[in-house]
Design a protein around this motif. Structure first.
Motif, mmCIF file in Angstrom:
data_model
loop_
_atom_site.group_PDB
_atom_site.id
_atom_site.type_symbol
_atom_site.label_atom_id
_atom_site.label_comp_id
_atom_site.label_asym_id
_atom_site.label_seq_id
_atom_site.Cartn_x
_atom_site.Cartn_y
_atom_site.Cartn_z
ATOM 1 N N TRP A 199 61.175 -3.025 12.603
ATOM 2 C CA TRP A 199 60.947 -3.563 11.263
ATOM 3 C C TRP A 199 59.884 -4.661 11.312
ATOM 4 C CZ3 TRP A 199 66.573 -4.428 9.022
ATOM 5 C CH2 TRP A 199 67.210 -3.176 8.913
ATOM 6 N N GLN A 254 58.596 -6.125 5.096
ATOM 7 C CA GLN A 254 58.494 -4.681 4.901
ATOM 8 C C GLN A 254 59.552 -4.200 3.903
ATOM 9 O OE1 GLN A 254 59.228 -2.488 8.500
ATOM 10 N NE2 GLN A 254 58.462 -0.544 7.670
ATOM 11 N N THR A 255 59.202 -3.233 3.072
ATOM 12 C CA THR A 255 60.159 -2.594 2.172
ATOM 13 C C THR A 255 60.549 -1.244 2.761
ATOM 14 O OG1 THR A 255 59.303 -3.699 0.213
ATOM 15 C CG2 THR A 255 60.557 -1.678 -0.140
ATOM 16 N N PHE A 314 67.725 -9.527 3.662
ATOM 17 C CA PHE A 314 67.207 -8.381 2.906
ATOM 18 C C PHE A 314 67.617 -8.514 1.452
ATOM 19 C CE2 PHE A 314 70.563 -7.524 5.959
ATOM 20 C CZ PHE A 314 71.670 -7.375 5.137
ATOM 21 N N ALA A 363 64.611 -4.166 -3.580
ATOM 22 C CA ALA A 363 63.211 -4.227 -4.021
ATOM 23 C C ALA A 363 63.056 -3.488 -5.344
ATOM 24 C CB ALA A 363 62.304 -3.595 -2.967
ATOM 25 N N PRO A 403 65.659 1.054 -2.037
ATOM 26 C CA PRO A 403 64.559 0.284 -1.445
ATOM 27 C C PRO A 403 64.965 -1.179 -1.257
ATOM 28 C CG PRO A 403 64.161 0.636 -3.786
ATOM 29 C CD PRO A 403 65.404 1.394 -3.447
ATOM 30 N N MET A 404 64.763 -1.705 -0.061
ATOM 31 C CA MET A 404 65.103 -3.094 0.223
ATOM 32 C C MET A 404 63.991 -3.722 1.054
ATOM 33 S SD MET A 404 69.232 -2.974 0.886
ATOM 34 C CE MET A 404 69.424 -4.682 0.368
ATOM 35 N N THR A 405 63.718 -4.979 0.771
ATOM 36 C CA THR A 405 62.713 -5.735 1.513
ATOM 37 C C THR A 405 63.410 -6.596 2.554
ATOM 38 O OG1 THR A 405 61.260 -5.777 -0.408
ATOM 39 C CG2 THR A 405 60.806 -7.372 1.341
#
Length: 452
Positions: A133, A137-138, A418, A421, A440-442
């Motif tokens: 990771w 980053q998403t 996290f 997103a 979607p998660m950042t």
């Protein structure tokens, strides 16, 4: 007094049946609304899959009446018949004496010593995934967690395989199986023989998965080594006559463990990270507990009991996003509550229905780990919380699954934060499981902890 004389009540029909189709359409279109709504019509109600009557038990007491007798009054139901052609006659599909025999034989797979080894595999898989990771980053976290669960499961099942496509074949096969299970359950069996594109894809995926597992079993037979994994245990198991298990039975058990060990924990891990990520208070408490318990070192199996708040978070995720239905079939006419159910009937109980009933879980759509504090959880009726089923057919891999959820979450939260997103809401999609439509998660690396 005969049962028919004691009971004059027959379960009421749930409204909304379609001509000829019964409740197939509402079940397929909106299962997450249809199932909880059925509880309003009684503790035992009747729905129809086409012409097939199906009895739905909706109250914790009636659920326990079905589950506690276990294999005395009930056998596996229709949903397990749909699984048998894909899984074989493994512990997830057999009933009665054969189920009890297989359960005894599989106990060595889930000893404490073995679980400690699996826990290390799970943590290592999480660390390897997160090492790739990048800060900021998403990620499509649902897919990432499903792949992580696949890696942890396949490494626990077979530590060695010379074929890199084995895991991919298992992933595709299990996804095809779980995604289509609800549809295959409610539609007539004859539909499965129709050469639709979906049925053809399903058959190809099953064939690839079966071939990959057969190849691995053959490799292990030839090597004759104990690699400390599940397949090594299965090859070493001996029955009452001292005979090893045939390849067909080993194949069925591997298939069963893959079914329960990939899609379900993968979806659950995604939901756990989602719930932690979208609530700053929950996230803060999870990370504070992890920091206190671990002190910067890597999480181990022995740390799990001390991660009490994280355990409550996981329990609440398993309440909210849980298997849709389990089924049984009556061996004789039975009494459930005040209702009579004929012999040979299909009986459904729904963890999703039970877990979303405001009588047992006030404000049931709200995520609240506090429900699982001792003073609160003690008020939840027995039979109201059944994410791993219950009774004679309770999931044999329950401790494996809980270990994985806790180990992986702790390993990730120790070093990463996290957040969801984007602004689009995450929708629940019901198949055999309740999974997110997208997640979607950042991710951001934590700077004040160090890996042990």
């Amino acid at each position: 007094m005969a049962l028919a004389q004691e009971i004059s009540h027959r379960p009421p029909d749930v409204p909304g049946a379609w001509p000829l189709l019964g409740h197939i359409v509402p079940v397929l279109r909106r299962p997450l609304e249809f199932l909880p709504s059925a509880a309003a019509f009684g503790d035992v109600v009747k729905v129809r899959f086409g012409r097939l009557p199906v009895y739905l038990v909706t109250h914790p007491d009636t659920v326990r009446e079905v589950l506690v007798p276990g294999d005395l009054d009930y056998t596996r139901g229709r949903i397990f018949e749909k699984l048998e052609p894909a899984l074989g006659k493994g512990i997830a599909t057999v009933s009665g004496a054969e189920h009890r025999r297989q359960r005894r034989l599989l106990q060595p797979v889930f000893t404490r010593e073995r679980l400690i080894g699996y826990a290390t595999v799970m943590r290592t898989a999480a660390e390897q995934v997160t090492d790739s990771w990048r800060d900021g980053q998403t990620l499509a976290m649902d897919e990432v967690m499903n792949d992580l669960a696949l890696t942890a499961l396949t490494r626990s099942l077979f530590a060695f395989t010379a074929r890199p496509d084995t895991a991919q074949a298992i992933k595709e096969g299990m996804r095809a199986l779980t995604h289509g299970l609800l549809l295959r359950t409610v539609l007539p069996t004859a539909w499965e023989r129709v050469p639709t594109p979906g049925n053809l894809r399903f058959r190809r995926a099953m064939a690839r998965m079966h071939g990959a597992i057969d190849d691995v079993i053959a490799d292990y037979r030839q090597a004759g080594q104990d690699r400390g994994d599940v397949l090594s245990v299965l090859l070493a198991v001996r029955d009452e006559d001292g005979q090893s298990l045939p390849d067909e039975e080993i194949h069925a058990q591997v298939m069963t463990l893959a079914l329960t060990g990939i899609e379900a924990p993968g979806a659950a891990l995604g939901w756990v990270l989602y719930e932690i990520g979208r609530d700053r208070e929950v996230a803060g408490r999870v990370r504070a507990e992890i920091d206190e318990v671990l002190g910067g070192r890597a999480v181990t199996f022995d740390d799990l009991p001390a991660l009490e708040y994280l355990g409550r978070v996981i329990n609440e995720v398993l309440r909210l996003r849980t298997p849709l239905v389990f089924m049984r079939r009556t061996l004789t006419e039975v009494r459930v509550g005040r209702m009579a159910i004929p012999a040979g009937s299909e009986v459904i109980y729904s963890p999703y229905l039970l877990h979303h009933d405001a009588r047992w879980f006030p404000d049931p759509l709200r995520f609240d780990p506090g429900r699982w504090l001792p003073e609160s959880s003690g008020r939840i009726p027995k039979g109201a919380y059944v994410p791993f089923a219950a009774g004679a057919y309770q999931c044999i891999g329950k401790l494996f699954a809980l270990t994985e959820l806790t180990m992986v979450t702790a390993a990730i939260c120790a070093h990463w934060t996290f957040r969801p997103a984007g602004d689009a809401p995450v929708r629940e999609v019901a198949t055999a499981l309740v999974r997110p439509d997208r997640l979607p998660m950042t991710v951001h690396r934590r700077t004040r902890t160090a890996r042990g």
